[in-house]
Design an enzyme around this catalytic site. Structure first.
Site, PDB file in Angstrom:
ATOM      1  N   VAL A  28      63.916  75.699 -11.650  1.00 46.23           N
ATOM      2  CA  VAL A  28      63.418  76.983 -12.128  1.00 46.23           C
ATOM      3  C   VAL A  28      63.208  77.882 -10.921  1.00 46.23           C
ATOM      4  O   VAL A  28      62.596  77.471  -9.928  1.00 46.23           O
ATOM      5  CB  VAL A  28      62.093  76.811 -12.903  1.00 46.23           C
ATOM      6  CG1 VAL A  28      61.600  78.169 -13.413  1.00 46.23           C
ATOM      7  CG2 VAL A  28      62.265  75.832 -14.054  1.00 46.23           C
ATOM      8  N   CYS A  29      63.744  79.092 -10.994  1.00 53.92           N
ATOM      9  CA  CYS A  29      63.498  80.106  -9.974  1.00 53.92           C
ATOM     10  C   CYS A  29      63.894  79.597  -8.579  1.00 53.92           C
ATOM     11  O   CYS A  29      65.012  79.132  -8.376  1.00 53.92           O
ATOM     12  CB  CYS A  29      62.040  80.540 -10.040  1.00 53.92           C
ATOM     13  SG  CYS A  29      61.651  82.057  -9.141  1.00 53.92           S
ATOM     14  N   SER A  30      62.983  79.636  -7.630  1.00 48.23           N
ATOM     15  CA  SER A  30      63.297  79.229  -6.257  1.00 48.23           C
ATOM     16  C   SER A  30      63.392  77.720  -6.095  1.00 48.23           C
ATOM     17  O   SER A  30      63.673  77.239  -4.995  1.00 48.23           O
ATOM     18  CB  SER A  30      62.259  79.791  -5.280  1.00 48.23           C
ATOM     19  OG  SER A  30      60.953  79.425  -5.680  1.00 48.23           O
ATOM     20  N   GLY A  31      63.207  76.966  -7.172  1.00 50.87           N
ATOM     21  CA  GLY A  31      63.496  75.535  -7.101  1.00 50.87           C
ATOM     22  C   GLY A  31      64.932  75.271  -6.712  1.00 50.87           C
ATOM     23  O   GLY A  31      65.263  74.184  -6.211  1.00 50.87           O
ATOM     24  N   THR A  62      69.141  81.912  -9.257  1.00 50.35           N
ATOM     25  CA  THR A  62      67.740  81.907  -8.815  1.00 50.35           C
ATOM     26  C   THR A  62      67.180  83.283  -9.119  1.00 50.35           C
ATOM     27  O   THR A  62      67.880  84.140  -9.683  1.00 50.35           O
ATOM     28  CB  THR A  62      67.615  81.550  -7.324  1.00 50.35           C
ATOM     29  OG1 THR A  62      66.237  81.309  -7.006  1.00 50.35           O
ATOM     30  CG2 THR A  62      68.157  82.655  -6.416  1.00 50.35           C
TER      31      THR A  62
END
Length: 306
Positions: free
Chosen positions: A108-111, A128
Site C-alpha cells: 500500500v502506498c510507499s510500501g 505508489t
C-alpha cells in the site's frame, strides 16, 4: 455463507507505518472473514515488538514475522520513512522470508519502496502514491512506475497508490478469492461510495484541475462533481452562478484552464468509465453520468482505447 478454506494473510508493520495504510485493508479483511471467506489475518513485525505509527499511535502486534509459517498473502503498508531512507535489514529480511512461497505479495502506498528494496519489483510495473512516483522511478530504474493507476498487478505482486487505495486493493484481493458479489457486499458495509478498479486514475478531474478562486465557480465545480448527470448546460451554470454565459466562460477558463463545457464533459466521462468498471451497463452508465446515450459513451470508450 459457508466457511471456505483458510487464507492466511500476514500484514507486516514497522515503526513509522501510516495508520490508514494499515487499517483500511484490515477492515476489508475483517468484514470478509465475518462473511465466511476464510481469511485469517496476522499483524506481525520484525522481532514481534509493538510498533508506533507515523501519527504516534502504538499498535499491538500479534506475532514475530520470523515465527510465521508459509502465508498465502503478504501485505506491506506504507510509511514516509520508507521513502526517505532504506528499510532496515530486519524489515527487508522479514519481507524476503514472508514473500517466499506466498501466492501474492501486496503493498500500500510507499510500501512499494520496501518491495522494491527486496527486489520483488525488478522488471515489473508498480504503483505508489502520486507524490512519490518520481522518487520510486529514480531510485529503482528497473521498475516501470505507473503514475496513473490506483493499483497495479504484475504477476503475483500487487502495488497500490496512497492511503484509501489500499481499500481498493484489498477489495480486489477479496474479489479474486471470493468473487465479485462478496467484494461488493464488503464495499457496501464499509460505505465505500464506489468500488474503484485498478486502471482508474489516482486523481479525479476535480483533484487535478486548479481550484477556482471565486466562490461561484468553486460551487459550480462541486455541483458538477457531486451530480454529473444533472443539467450542466452553459446557460444553466451561468444562471446558477449569477453571471452571463460569456463572463462565466472567461472566468472558468482563466481559473481552471478549461472551458465550462470541457470541464463538465471530462467529469462525465470519468464518472461513466468508473460506472462501467463497477459493472453498470453502458446505457445506465451513460444516463447516470449525464452523457445521455449509449452511443456517445461507446465513442468515448473507442477514443480512450486509441
Amino acid at each position: 455463507m459457508s466457511s471456505r478454506r483458510e487464507i492466511a494473510v500476514a500484514v507486516l508493520v514497522f515503526d513509522g507505518v501510516r495508520l490508514l495504510d494499515l487499517t483500511g485493508p484490515l477492515e476489508v479483511f475483517d468484514v470478509a472473514a465475518s462473511l465466511g471467506t476464510g481469511h485469517r489475518v496476522t499483524v506481525c513485525s520484525p522481532g514481534g515488538a509493538d510498533v508506533t505509527t507515523s501519527g504516534g499511535l502504538r499498535i499491538g502486534v500479534q506475532a514475530d514475522a520470523a515465527a510465521l509459517s508459509a502465508v498465502d498473502t503478504l501485505v506491506v503498508p506504507g510509511g514516509e520513512c520508507l521513502v526517505h531512507e532504506r528499510p532496515d535489514a530486519a524489515l527487508q529480511a522479514a519481507i524476503a522470508q514472508l514473500a517466499t512461497g506466498a501466492r501474492r505479495v501486496a503493498s500500500v502506498c510507499s510500501g512499494a519502496f520496501a518491495l522494491a528494496e527486496a527486489g520483488l519489483l525488478d522488471g515489473k510495473r508498480a504503483a505508489t502514491h502520486w507524490r512519490h512516483t518520481g522518487t520510486l522511478r529514480r531510485r529503482f530504474p528497473t521498475v516501470t512506475v505507473d503514475e496513473e493507476s490506483i493499483y497495479v498487478r504484475d504477476g503475483r505482486v500487487l502495488t497500490s497508490a496512497g492511503v484509501s487505495a489500499g481499500i481498493d486493493l484489498a477489495l480486489a484481493l477479496i474479489e479474486e478469492d471470493a468473487g465479485d458479489v462478496v467484494a461488493h457486499e464488503i464495499a457496501k458495509d464499509l460505505v465505500v461510495f464506489m468500488r474503484r478498479r485498478g486502471a482508474q486514475p489516482q486523481l479525479s478531474v476535480p483533484a487535478r484541475t486548479p481550484r477556482p478562486r471565486r466562490d461561484p465557480l468553486r460551487l459550480l465545480c462541486d455541483e458538477i462533481a457531486a451530480d454529473p448527470g444533472t443539467n450542466h448546460s452553459l446557460a444553466s451554470m451561468a444562471a446558477r452562478a449569477g453571471l452571463s454565459e460569456r463572463h462565466l466562460s472567461r472566468l472558468f477558463k482563466a481559473q481552471t484552464g478549461m472551458t465550462p463545457t470541457a470541464y463538465v464533459l471530462s467529469v462525465r466521462r470519468e464518472a461513466a468509465l468508473a460506472l462501467v468498471e463497477a459493472g453498470e451497463t453502458l446505457g445506465a452508465a451513460a444516463r447516470r453520468s449525464g452523457l445521455g446515450s449509449e452511443e456517445t459513451l461507446r465513442r468515448i470508450l473507442r477514443t480512450s482505447r486509441d
